[in-house]
Design a protein around this motif. Structure first.
Motif, mmCIF file in Angstrom:
data_model
loop_
_atom_site.group_PDB
_atom_site.id
_atom_site.type_symbol
_atom_site.label_atom_id
_atom_site.label_comp_id
_atom_site.label_asym_id
_atom_site.label_seq_id
_atom_site.Cartn_x
_atom_site.Cartn_y
_atom_site.Cartn_z
ATOM 1 N N TYR A 192 -10.874 -48.174 -18.165
ATOM 2 C CA TYR A 192 -9.688 -48.483 -17.370
ATOM 3 C C TYR A 192 -10.042 -48.477 -15.884
ATOM 4 O O TYR A 192 -10.706 -47.559 -15.400
ATOM 5 N N GLN A 193 -9.598 -49.495 -15.163
ATOM 6 C CA GLN A 193 -9.716 -49.522 -13.713
ATOM 7 C C GLN A 193 -8.618 -50.419 -13.146
ATOM 8 O O GLN A 193 -8.600 -51.621 -13.366
ATOM 9 N N TYR A 194 -7.697 -49.781 -12.425
ATOM 10 C CA TYR A 194 -6.551 -50.488 -11.839
ATOM 11 C C TYR A 194 -7.060 -51.523 -10.841
ATOM 12 O O TYR A 194 -7.849 -51.213 -9.965
ATOM 13 N N SER A 195 -6.617 -52.762 -10.963
ATOM 14 C CA SER A 195 -7.099 -53.826 -10.087
ATOM 15 C C SER A 195 -5.983 -54.806 -9.773
ATOM 16 O O SER A 195 -5.267 -55.262 -10.679
ATOM 17 N N ASN A 196 -5.825 -55.146 -8.503
ATOM 18 C CA ASN A 196 -4.838 -56.144 -8.110
ATOM 19 C C ASN A 196 -5.175 -57.543 -8.628
ATOM 20 O O ASN A 196 -4.291 -58.383 -8.765
ATOM 21 N N SER A 197 -6.448 -57.780 -8.917
ATOM 22 C CA SER A 197 -6.840 -59.096 -9.431
ATOM 23 C C SER A 197 -6.233 -59.370 -10.799
ATOM 24 O O SER A 197 -5.948 -60.531 -11.149
ATOM 25 N N ASP A 198 -6.031 -58.320 -11.601
ATOM 26 C CA ASP A 198 -5.574 -58.507 -12.973
ATOM 27 C C ASP A 198 -4.271 -59.289 -13.031
ATOM 28 O O ASP A 198 -4.132 -60.237 -13.816
ATOM 29 N N SER A 309 -0.732 -45.009 -13.243
ATOM 30 C CA SER A 309 -0.253 -45.988 -12.278
ATOM 31 C C SER A 309 -0.663 -45.540 -10.883
ATOM 32 O O SER A 309 -1.185 -44.443 -10.678
ATOM 33 N N GLU A 310 -0.436 -46.400 -9.882
ATOM 34 C CA GLU A 310 -0.803 -46.087 -8.493
ATOM 35 C C GLU A 310 0.399 -46.272 -7.594
ATOM 36 O O GLU A 310 0.858 -47.392 -7.408
ATOM 37 N N PRO A 311 0.960 -45.180 -7.035
ATOM 38 C CA PRO A 311 0.537 -43.804 -7.266
ATOM 39 C C PRO A 311 0.945 -43.329 -8.657
ATOM 40 O O PRO A 311 1.764 -43.972 -9.324
ATOM 41 N N ALA A 312 0.375 -42.205 -9.071
ATOM 42 C CA ALA A 312 0.727 -41.666 -10.376
ATOM 43 C C ALA A 312 2.214 -41.347 -10.440
ATOM 44 O O ALA A 312 2.824 -40.933 -9.462
ATOM 45 N N GLY A 313 2.801 -41.572 -11.599
ATOM 46 C CA GLY A 313 4.193 -41.239 -11.811
ATOM 47 C C GLY A 313 4.351 -39.793 -12.251
ATOM 48 O O GLY A 313 3.372 -39.044 -12.347
ATOM 49 N N PRO A 314 5.576 -39.370 -12.545
ATOM 50 C CA PRO A 314 5.822 -37.973 -12.908
ATOM 51 C C PRO A 314 5.170 -37.599 -14.233
ATOM 52 O O PRO A 314 5.079 -38.406 -15.153
#
Length: 397
Positions: A192-198, A309-314
């Motif tokens: 897993y790696q959060y990316s705006n490109s996705d 998620s970014e930022p992390a949720g509760p």
């Protein structure tokens, strides 16, 4: 919606790096946050929001909308506009930042449900002009951030343009060109790696499958079915009126209004949507509740993996397809967060969509800029989640 134009303000240079931080500080955040005992009366919840506003670097305004069936509770603190002092309202426009990724997920999964797309469709099949090195990446991997696509928003060339002119008009459909010379960061599906490109790629796949522009797909597949009347995907920097003003709060400097600091063409399907707390409530109840597509697609969407998620949720965070599961001490909510200069967002609902929480603050809060304030924010969000769920364990979904 008509936009009233006013004399533009020239942002101080110190605010511009926030653009980069909002786009590049996207590695997974810690899964947990400290909590504290909470009464769930509206007055007690309001005091917690007031504490956020008074905290060092805290937002000038906060508004939370809790909805349970037909009952709506609006809790707020601070102001929507420091110049006028008016309070935040559910019909105020705001930038929803990366919560816009849930909208691209809604479009893509609706097309999967209709048979226009498959979760196993690859970039090579749908977007053959993209680099051959990316060809094996599937729609599923884009939606759960396991694609390995390099993040265009970290590209030095992209950032150079943005810093020189934060309101530069990018060609949104060519944002991936900034990293077209780069290989994948890892084999698709391996981590897993959060990316705006996705989510840029998701929108392009939707356009390729239908021959319809993404903005129209949003209107036809999301806005209209869910009754969203104050949600849009602009290209420019102007905000529809009325709006929650977003601020850079960096003591000892006074807060600076950065609501119209950057244009949205450089974030597009990954973070460019403008909405309202009222519309976000309608959206997340329908989207997280599975109202836009059938059970088979909902089941695929909720195949959870490790990821925040970014930022992390509760609470604890896990990633699905353009949706995150937040496991709080009182039960489970499904949703998405986002942050951008001037705004931090959470929209979440129970798996049946009956209960929802939207939580909007008017400054950017993430683990890079304000880690202590993020911990406080997540704790308060969990308290609001418990007030929504009334302390009852709702199980996992």
């Amino acid at each position: 919606m008509p936009i009233r134009r006013s004399a533009s303000r020239r942002p101080r240079l110190g605010t511009v790096p926030l653009v980069a931080l909002c786009l590049t500080s996207l590695s997974p955040a810690v899964a947990g946050a400290a909590t504290h005992p909470r009464p769930d009366t509206d007055s007690a919840l309001q005091r917690q929001l007031a504490d956020l506003v008074r905290s060092p670097g805290g937002p000038p305004g906060v508004i939370a909308v809790l909805k349970d069936g037909h009952r709506t509770r609006v809790v707020r603190a601070g102001v929507a506009d420091l110049d006028t002092g008016r309070e935040p309202r559910p019909d105020d426009h705001m930038r929803i930042a990366s919560a816009a990724k849930a909208f691209s997920g809604a479009v893509a999964l609706s097309l999967v449900d209709r048979g226009d797309l498959s979760l196993d469709d690859t970039l090579g099949e749908r977007l053959p002009d993209l680099p051959d090195a990316w060809a094996a990446v599937t729609l599923r991997q884009l939606l759960n951030h396991t694609s390995g696509l390099p993040d265009y928003s970290e590209s030095p060339a992209f950032l150079e343009i943005l810093f020189a002119d934060p309101r530069h008009r990018f060609d949104s459909r060519k944002l991936l060109d900034f990293v077209a010379d780069r290989p994948l960061n890892f084999p698709p599906g391996s981590r897993y790696q959060y990316s705006n490109s996705d989510n840029i790629a998701v929108a392009l796949m939707a356009e390729a499958a239908t021959g319809t522009r993404y903005e129209r797909l949003l209107r036809e597949l999301v806005y209209r079915p869910l009754g969203l009347h104050d949600t849009s995907l602009p290209q420019g920097y102007r905000m529809p009126r009325p709006f929650l003003h977003g601020y850079d709060v960096s003591p000892p400097d006074p807060p600076e209004d950065v609501s119209e600091l950057i244009g949205m063409s450089g974030v597009w399907a990954s973070g460019g949507i403008v909405s309202t707390p009222a519309d976000m409530t309608r959206f997340i109840r329908g989207y997280a509740g599975g109202k836009l597509f059938g059970r088979d697609v909902v089941r695929e969407q909720r195949a959870w993996i490790d990821g925040a998620s970014e930022p992390a949720g509760p609470g604890g965070n896990e990633a699905g397809l353009a949706l995150f599961r937040y496991t709080t001490r009182c039960g489970v909510l499904l949703g998405h967060t986002g942050n951008t200069p001037g705004y931090t967002q959470l929209a979440a609902a129970t798996p049946d969509g009956r209960k929802s929480l939207t939580f909007s603050t008017t400054t950017q809060i993430n683990r890079t800029l304000k880690p202590e304030l993020l911990g406080q924010l997540r704790a308060v969000q969990e308290n609001f989640a418990c007030a929504l769920l009334k302390g009852k364990d709702k199980g996992r979904s």
